[in-house]
Design an enzyme around this catalytic site. Structure first.
Site, PDB file in Angstrom:
ATOM      1  CG  ASP A  84      -1.995   1.030   1.195  1.00 50.29           C
ATOM      2  OD1 ASP A  84      -1.790   2.082   0.565  1.00 50.29           O
ATOM      3  OD2 ASP A  84      -3.057   0.794   1.796  1.00 50.29           O
TER       4      ASP A  84
ATOM      5  CE  LYS B 215       0.365   9.943 -11.871  1.00 50.17           C
ATOM      6  NZ  LYS B 215       0.785   8.525 -11.739  1.00 50.17           N
TER       7      LYS B 215
END
EC number: 1.3.1.-
Length: 359
Positions: free
Chosen positions: A67, A181
């Site tokens: 994760d 991002k």
């Protein structure tokens, strides 16, 4: 297949996702040994296994639960690998009860931990990241550049989305995605300029990825690509947002995107930022194509005026020898065919009636 490919071990993070599952399939077809990471759900396990099955690959892919909100969990998957593809993207921050204040903070922290794990592995030669071209808007930044409104003449790898510049249909939710991002990509690229980097880092800002999938459902970006035909207003609104943000609609077929990732892995040496999009049409080019292809359908159209679609300054991947197989029309047509196969579009309604086709 390269005779030595079976000796190469590759890690793919986000192996259950749209791009990750397709990439795993391509890697197995070439004979590589693959480690795939995924979240701890049965649904993710089924998705991760779908790629090899549909691709005809018989190899068993080791699956590792990991994760991005707990990046240390990636260490077992990275261990022993020569190449690491960072495809996973953090999401569900609020639901996860994360210790991080934002998705961007979590993404940067994850990148730092994963880079350290790659160094500690002593085997990793290259890290390749699937970035997003949404981080490279050519919008002019009046504060930084002293120029007027509108877009730069070209979109290039030197562009970084100016988050202080407003644009039509801007979304606070998408802003969070762009920021995560953008910050994570910049963090990754900064590694190349370090004092003594142990490996190379490549980022590929992808255009809107569509065309096909090995998943059992239509991925979100493919839904966006066919939205003028499906008449899904929210998906079409996203296409309009991209046009406003980027000055065009950069497109890439998922097969080409994965081939570009492999291209970056198989080169003797490569580092830096490289756009990955086969075409840069305007939203009107897309809707015009669909209207011509399906003259009997009421295709959604954008009402905003669009000047010339902003094009790339250079094709850096092309200069290295990479070639795209799919252009705009092939990407759009295969996206419609895929959506129809998966039930997102009514295949019967796509057929042009004889009375129309004979005119």
């Amino acid at each position: 297949m390269n005779s030595s490919s079976s000796e190469v071990q590759v890690c793919v993070t986000g192996g259950a996702g749209f791009i990750g599952s397709y990439l795993v399939k391509k890697l197995l077809e070439k004979g590589y040994t693959v480690h795939a990471t995924l979240r701890n759900t049965g649904e993710d396990r089924a998705a991760a296994a779908a790629g090899p099955r549909r691709g005809g690959a018989s190899a068993v892919v080791p699956l590792f639960e990991a994760d991005l909100f707990d990046a240390a969990t990636f260490a077992p998957a990275i261990a022993g690998c020569q190449f690491v593809f960072l495809v996973a993207t953090p999401y569900g921050l609020e639901a996860a009860g994360s210790k991080y204040k934002s998705t961007a903070e979590a993404a940067v922290a994850a990148v730092r931990v994963i880079l350290r794990q790659c160094e500690e592995s002593k085997t990793v030669k290259r890290v390749i990241h699937t970035a997003s071209i949404s981080t490279a808007s050519p919008l002019k930044d009046k504060e930084a550049e002293g120029s007027g409104d509108g877009y730069k003449d070209f979109i290039s790898e030197s562009c970084w989305t100016p988050l202080n510049v407003d644009y039509h249909l801007r979304s606070a939710h998408f802003d969070k995605y762009i920021l995560a991002k953008l910050r994570s990509e910049q963090e990754l690229l900064s590694y190349n300029g370090g004092e003594s980097p142990a490996f190379e880092v490549v980022t590929l800002p992808l255009g809107l990825v569509a065309g096909d999938t090995v998943l059992g459902h239509a991925p979100e970006t493919l839904e966006h690509a066919v939205s003028p035909v499906s008449r899904e207003e929210l998906s079409f609104k996203f296409l309009r947002l991209l046009q406003s943000l980027l000055g065009s609609e950069p497109l890439v077929h998922v097969d080409d995107a994965c081939e570009a990732l492999l291209f970056c892995m198989e080169r003797p040496s490569i580092a830096g930022r490289f756009f990955c999009a086969a075409a840069y049409p305007s939203i009107h080019d897309i809707t015009d194509h669909y209207a011509s292809k399906f003259p009997h359908l009421d295709v959604l159209r954008a009402t905003e005026a669009v000047a010339v679609a902003v094009q790339p300054e250079v094709d850096r991947l092309g200069e290295l020898g990479f070639r795209y197989k799919y252009g705009m029309e092939e990407i759009l047509d295969s996206s419609v065919a895929c959506a129809a196969r998966l039930g997102s579009l009514d295949a019967a309604k796509l057929n042009v009636p004889d009375t129309v086709s004979s005119k």
